[in-house]
Design an enzyme around this catalytic site. Structure first.
Site, short mmCIF file in Angstrom:
data_model
loop_
_atom_site.label_atom_id
_atom_site.label_comp_id
_atom_site.label_asym_id
_atom_site.label_seq_id
_atom_site.Cartn_x
_atom_site.Cartn_y
_atom_site.Cartn_z
N ASP A 106 0.86 -1.19 0.00
CA ASP A 106 0.00 0.00 0.00
C ASP A 106 0.90 1.24 0.00
O ASP A 106 1.38 1.66 -1.04
CB ASP A 106 -0.90 -0.10 1.22
CG ASP A 106 -1.97 0.97 1.28
OD1 ASP A 106 -2.44 1.41 0.22
OD2 ASP A 106 -2.35 1.37 2.39
N ARG A 168 -10.09 -13.51 6.37
CA ARG A 168 -8.90 -13.92 5.61
C ARG A 168 -9.22 -15.12 4.73
O ARG A 168 -8.64 -15.31 3.68
CB ARG A 168 -7.76 -14.31 6.56
CG ARG A 168 -7.21 -13.18 7.41
CD ARG A 168 -5.98 -13.67 8.16
NE ARG A 168 -5.60 -12.78 9.24
CZ ARG A 168 -4.86 -11.67 9.11
NH1 ARG A 168 -4.45 -11.29 7.92
NH2 ARG A 168 -4.55 -10.94 10.15
#
Ligand code: 5GP
Length: 180
Positions: A106, A168
């Site tokens: 990111d 997840r």
């Protein structure tokens, strides 16, 4: 606390089939590039565990794996903080061909810290493979050798990526609903 049975998603960004297809393409590219070399893939727990597993299973060359875990402090998504290694590798990487396996890059702060730390251990080569890349939020330029998808600026879950440690295990990558 009750847990909603339906994941809080706005829309699916990449289906299970799309993820599998890209994982296989990237696995083939890595296998080709590292053919005849002794590759070690290093997963960053916990987010990259699912990706590392899928990727290495789709690869056609022998590969070693190791893991490290990081913990972030004073960090939220919009104010990235410092990270430190909470669990180190089991083995040294000196002289080895190493690929760091990330779930998402990111701002790039985490990956830069990890790459610098690993580079200090004198591997023969060091690269990075990430499932998702969000270059629009990058704070530091980082060369990324392999990536599955470039994504827009939405918070995503699934395929290893969590929201408060959940989701997840979703087999697809989804944009999370706002205001959850
Ligand atoms: P960076 O240091 O590159 O800013 O952030 C990397 C870490 O932030 C990732 O390993 C992941 O834990 C978290 N992160 C960044 N974006 C997202 C996202 O969209 N969804 C989730 N679940 N985690 C994210």
């Amino acid at each position: 606390m009750s847990i909603a049975a339906v994941p809080p998603i706005e829309r699916i960004l990449f289906t299970e089939e799309q993820v599998n297809e890209r994982v296989h393409e990237v696995a083939a590219a890595i296998s080709k590039q590292y053919e005849g070399r002794d590759l070690k893939m290093i997963g960053v727990m916990k987010g990259s565990v699912y990706f590392l597993t899928a990727l290495t299973r789709a690869m056609t060359i022998p590969v070693k794996i190791d893991f490290l875990a990081i913990s972030s402090f004073a960090s939220t998504r919009n104010s990235p903080g410092m990270v430190r290694i909470a669990k180190d590798l089991d083995e040294p990487i000196e002289g080895e061909d190493v690929l760091l396996v990330e779930d998402i890059v990111d701002t790039g702060l985490t990956a830069r810290y990890l790459l610098q730390t690993l580079a200090g251990r004198a591997p023969n080569s060091l690269g990075i493979v990430t499932m998702l890349d969000r270059t629009s939020r990058r704070l530091i330029p980082l060369p990324i050798e392999f990536r599955c998808f470039e994504i827009p600026d939405y918070f995503v879950i699934g395929c290893g990526l969590d929201y408060k440690q959940r989701y997840r295990n979703l087999r697809y990558i989804a944009v999370m609903r706002q205001g959850v």
